[in-house]
Design a protein around this motif. Structure first.
Motif, PDB file in Angstrom:
ATOM      1  N   UNK A   1      -7.825 -19.481 -14.258  1.00 53.16           N
ATOM      2  CA  UNK A   1      -7.898 -18.031 -14.089  1.00 53.16           C
ATOM      3  C   UNK A   1      -7.672 -17.697 -12.614  1.00 53.16           C
ATOM      4  N   UNK A   2      -6.813 -16.715 -12.367  1.00 49.35           N
ATOM      5  CA  UNK A   2      -6.433 -16.369 -10.996  1.00 49.35           C
ATOM      6  C   UNK A   2      -7.548 -15.615 -10.285  1.00 49.35           C
ATOM      7  N   UNK A   3      -7.698 -15.897  -9.003  1.00 45.87           N
ATOM      8  CA  UNK A   3      -8.584 -15.130  -8.128  1.00 45.87           C
ATOM      9  C   UNK A   3      -7.729 -14.233  -7.248  1.00 45.87           C
ATOM     10  N   UNK A   4      -8.034 -12.940  -7.270  1.00 43.83           N
ATOM     11  CA  UNK A   4      -7.312 -11.957  -6.464  1.00 43.83           C
ATOM     12  C   UNK A   4      -8.304 -10.936  -5.927  1.00 43.83           C
ATOM     13  N   UNK A   5      -7.910 -10.237  -4.886  1.00 40.38           N
ATOM     14  CA  UNK A   5      -8.770  -9.178  -4.358  1.00 40.38           C
ATOM     15  C   UNK A   5      -7.935  -7.957  -4.010  1.00 40.38           C
ATOM     16  N   UNK A   6      -8.603  -6.821  -3.974  1.00 38.27           N
ATOM     17  CA  UNK A   6      -8.028  -5.596  -3.426  1.00 38.27           C
ATOM     18  C   UNK A   6      -8.679  -5.409  -2.070  1.00 38.27           C
ATOM     19  N   UNK A   7      -7.877  -5.417  -1.024  1.00 39.58           N
ATOM     20  CA  UNK A   7      -8.436  -5.399   0.320  1.00 39.58           C
ATOM     21  C   UNK A   7      -7.488  -4.725   1.301  1.00 39.58           C
ATOM     22  N   UNK A   8      -8.038  -4.403   2.456  1.00 44.00           N
ATOM     23  CA  UNK A   8      -7.254  -3.948   3.606  1.00 44.00           C
ATOM     24  C   UNK A   8      -7.297  -5.036   4.671  1.00 44.00           C
ATOM     25  N   UNK A   9      -6.246  -5.066   5.478  1.00 41.54           N
ATOM     26  CA  UNK A   9      -6.255  -5.872   6.692  1.00 41.54           C
ATOM     27  C   UNK A   9      -6.381  -4.925   7.882  1.00 41.54           C
ATOM     28  N   UNK A  10      -7.350  -5.176   8.749  1.00 43.83           N
ATOM     29  CA  UNK A  10      -7.446  -4.430   9.997  1.00 43.83           C
ATOM     30  C   UNK A  10      -6.818  -5.286  11.088  1.00 43.83           C
ATOM     31  N   UNK A  11      -5.804  -4.756  11.736  1.00 47.80           N
ATOM     32  CA  UNK A  11      -5.088  -5.469  12.785  1.00 47.80           C
ATOM     33  C   UNK A  11      -5.458  -4.828  14.123  1.00 47.80           C
ATOM     34  N   UNK A  12      -6.158  -5.575  14.944  1.00 50.29           N
ATOM     35  CA  UNK A  12      -6.564  -5.069  16.252  1.00 50.29           C
ATOM     36  C   UNK A  12      -5.761  -5.781  17.341  1.00 50.29           C
ATOM     37  N   UNK A  13      -4.943  -5.020  18.039  1.00 45.74           N
ATOM     38  CA  UNK A  13      -4.187  -5.527  19.174  1.00 45.74           C
ATOM     39  C   UNK A  13      -4.929  -5.130  20.449  1.00 45.74           C
ATOM     40  N   UNK A  14      -4.459  -5.552  21.619  1.00 45.51           N
ATOM     41  CA  UNK A  14      -5.142  -5.127  22.848  1.00 45.51           C
ATOM     42  C   UNK A  14      -5.180  -3.610  23.022  1.00 45.51           C
ATOM     43  N   UNK A  15      -4.304  -2.875  22.329  1.00 44.19           N
ATOM     44  CA  UNK A  15      -4.254  -1.419  22.538  1.00 44.19           C
ATOM     45  C   UNK A  15      -4.354  -0.599  21.261  1.00 44.19           C
ATOM     46  N   UNK A  16      -4.388  -1.245  20.095  1.00 43.62           N
ATOM     47  CA  UNK A  16      -4.305  -0.502  18.834  1.00 43.62           C
ATOM     48  C   UNK A  16      -5.321  -0.999  17.822  1.00 43.62           C
TER      49      UNK A  16
END
Length: 282
Positions: A50-65
């Motif tokens: 049985x497959x494992x999956x998620x609904x998620x966001x990625x937060x990308x933090x750069x030095x300025x963003x």
């Protein structure tokens, strides 16, 4: 959960996770087929196949963003094609804040595409009105993607999603339409990856000699690396999606590049005969 790519930090904010119940997305991924791919266990599937999956966001933090990539399903939404996605009451914003990213600190939202489980937290319900969740952010949509869904905004399968999660941020004047290969930050360039949707994009991150790819729904699950021909039930162009998978995975296979999927990951892609597999990076 967070990972570093040079000076860029990538954090996973999970709205929901599931094992099983995914056959409506990948009907060919039967338990018997998945059990022939032992490398999927235990991170991406269980012993029963049985497959494992998620609904998620990625937060990308750069030095300025501070960038949120894909915004899940959202609370209080109705008219979703998956019944248990209606009327959610999830602590997504609290989880985001606990990770160090209160909504008002986010300056950019990027949607790899405009499907139901990638746009939901674009808006939240306040006094009966849908308002931008990230009040200080610019929302970036691919121009090709937006133009397609605007044309199809009254289609039954997408009308509610467009009305409550896309149109309100357009009306608020906080959306920028961008080319599918646009540079959106010093460290981040978009990659055109059509097939799952007409204007789907991935994000290519480069910092201090390290690289990552946020691939959205180019593949919904790593099993599609082994079986490139397994297209999602929701791919707008299944043949194009196969070619996009082959092209993207070939580009980054056998390199240190981390792949962050729209419903899995991260991991590193390795070649496996004529196809690929994913080595999880926990």
């Amino acid at each position: 959960m967070a990972w570093s790519v040079g000076k860029v930090k990538i954090t996973k904010i999970v709205e929901m996770e599931m094992t099983g119940g995914t056959r409506f997305i990948l009907p060919q991924a039967t338990p018997q087929q998945i059990q022939t791919m032992p490398w999927l266990t235990p991170q991406f599937a269980n012993d029963e196949g049985r497959l494992t999956m998620s609904v998620h966001s990625w937060v990308v933090e750069t030095p300025t963003r501070r960038i949120v990539v894909d915004t899940c399903i959202g609370n209080d939404k109705q008219g979703r094609g998956v019944p248990h996605w209606n009327g959610l009451d999830k602590p997504f914003l609290q989880d985001l804040e606990r990770a160090g990213y209160p909504a008002d600190s986010v300056d950019t939202v990027v949607c790899t595409h405009l499907h139901v489980d990638h746009v939901g937290w674009n808006t939240r319900l306040v006094d009966g009105q849908w308002v931008p969740t990230f009040a200080k952010a610019r929302y970036l949509f691919g121009r090709v993607e937006y133009d397609y869904w605007k044309t199809h905004s009254t289609d039954a399968a997408h009308a509610a999603v467009f009305a409550d999660s896309v149109q309100p941020v357009i009306d608020a004047g906080v959306v920028d339409l961008v080319d599918s290969d646009a540079q959106i930050a010093d460290e981040i360039t978009l990659i055109p990856t059509p097939g799952h949707s007409p204007g789907h994009v991935a994000l290519h991150i480069r910092s201090e000699g390290e690289e990552a790819v946020l691939s959205g729904d180019v593949a919904h699950h790593p099993c599609q690396m082994a079986r490139l021909d397994w297209s999602s039930s929701f791919d707008s162009d299944p043949l194009q999606s196969i070619e996009t998978r082959r092209r993207l995975f070939s580009r980054f296979a056998d390199t240190p590049t981390l792949l962050f999927g729209g419903h899995f990951g991260p991991g590193r892609i390795v070649r496996d005969g004529d196809a690929f597999r994913l080595v999880a990076q926990l």
